[in-house]
Enzyme design. Structure first.
Site, short mmCIF file in Angstrom:
data_model
loop_
_atom_site.label_atom_id
_atom_site.label_comp_id
_atom_site.label_asym_id
_atom_site.label_seq_id
_atom_site.Cartn_x
_atom_site.Cartn_y
_atom_site.Cartn_z
N HIS A 42 0.87 20.61 -48.98
CA HIS A 42 1.02 19.56 -50.00
C HIS A 42 0.07 18.40 -49.69
O HIS A 42 -0.67 17.94 -50.57
CB HIS A 42 2.47 19.07 -50.02
CG HIS A 42 2.71 17.90 -50.90
ND1 HIS A 42 3.37 18.00 -52.11
CD2 HIS A 42 2.41 16.57 -50.77
CE1 HIS A 42 3.45 16.81 -52.68
NE2 HIS A 42 2.87 15.92 -51.88
N GLU A 43 0.11 17.93 -48.45
CA GLU A 43 -0.72 16.80 -48.07
C GLU A 43 -2.21 17.17 -48.08
O GLU A 43 -3.06 16.37 -48.50
CB GLU A 43 -0.31 16.28 -46.69
CG GLU A 43 1.14 15.81 -46.59
CD GLU A 43 1.48 14.72 -47.59
OE1 GLU A 43 0.56 14.03 -48.08
OE2 GLU A 43 2.68 14.55 -47.88
N HIS A 45 -3.63 17.01 -51.57
CA HIS A 45 -4.09 15.67 -51.94
C HIS A 45 -5.44 15.36 -51.31
O HIS A 45 -6.35 14.83 -51.96
CB HIS A 45 -3.08 14.62 -51.46
CG HIS A 45 -1.78 14.62 -52.20
ND1 HIS A 45 -1.71 14.66 -53.58
CD2 HIS A 45 -0.50 14.56 -51.76
CE1 HIS A 45 -0.43 14.63 -53.95
NE2 HIS A 45 0.31 14.58 -52.87
#
Length: 214
Positions: free
Chosen positions: A53-54, A57
């Site tokens: 997820h990170e 980004h």
């Protein structure tokens, strides 16, 4: 060029451990023996989703030419642990910060913010498909049973991470996606919300039995 700093790796590892521990406390019902058993399972199913997820980004930010770096939010670590004792997890131990100078338009910011939840949705579906593939074998093979448990938890936790981050409040991803495009926000939070609702009500095993007609 994709680059990760030493401090970023440290922060990701700390956040990874805390978020995995928080969900382990939640799922174990605060039972120490159960916590020890479920912790490594959560680290695989949830931890992978958190890291990707990170990185979603970060990759998207860097695709647009911006430097981006994950940083811990110490209060978020505490909130995650404390909330796990109350039946949910406030899953915000840190965030990827995009350094775009004085201006980042709503569209670019929205796409960067959307990348993380989309990663979780895709990963949840991958986990679900793997769980469905190994489900018939899980009755007879211990290894396949372990894979099924990991993937079932991976589906439910990644669905939750997606819908949690898409809530349009405070500085969560959802507020930026909504500001950019309400239609895209509605579609993505609906998908994540349905997946989370089904995993919490029907259960992952029953979802799979419906899918494969078992």
């Amino acid at each position: 060029m994709f680059k990760v700093t030493t401090s970023e790796i440290r922060d990701l590892i700390i956040a990874f451990i805390f978020i995995s521990l928080s969900f382990s406390i939640l799922y174990s019902g605060r039972n120490i023996a159960a916590l020890q058993q479920i912790f490594p399972i959560v680290m695989i199913g949830l931890g992978l989703g958190f890291i990707l997820h990170e990185l979603g980004h970060k990759f998207t930010s860097m695709h647009y030419g911006y430097w981006a770096e994950f940083k811990l939010w110490p209060a978020g670590l505490i909130f995650a642990l404390v909330s796990s004792f109350f039946g949910f997890v406030f899953a915000a131990p840190g965030a990827v910060y995009t350094y775009a100078g004085n201006y980042l338009d709503d569209k670019t910011n929205g796409i960067i913010s959307l990348a993380g939840p989309v990663v979780n949705i895709v990963l949840a579906l991958i986990f679900l498909f793997i769980a469905a593939a190994v489900y018939p074998l899980a009755f007879y093979d211990a290894t396949m049973q372990f894979v099924f448990i990991v993937c079932s938890l991976g589906f439910s936790t990644n669905s939750y991470l997606a819908v949690f981050n898409l809530i349009p409040v405070w500085n969560l991803d959802g507020s930026k996606v909504l500001r950019w495009n309400i239609g895209i926000w509605l579609v993505t939070i609906a998908i994540a919300g349905i997946m989370t609702f089904m995993s919490m009500t029907i259960g992952v095993e029953n979802i799979i039995r419906i899918l494969i007609g078992f």
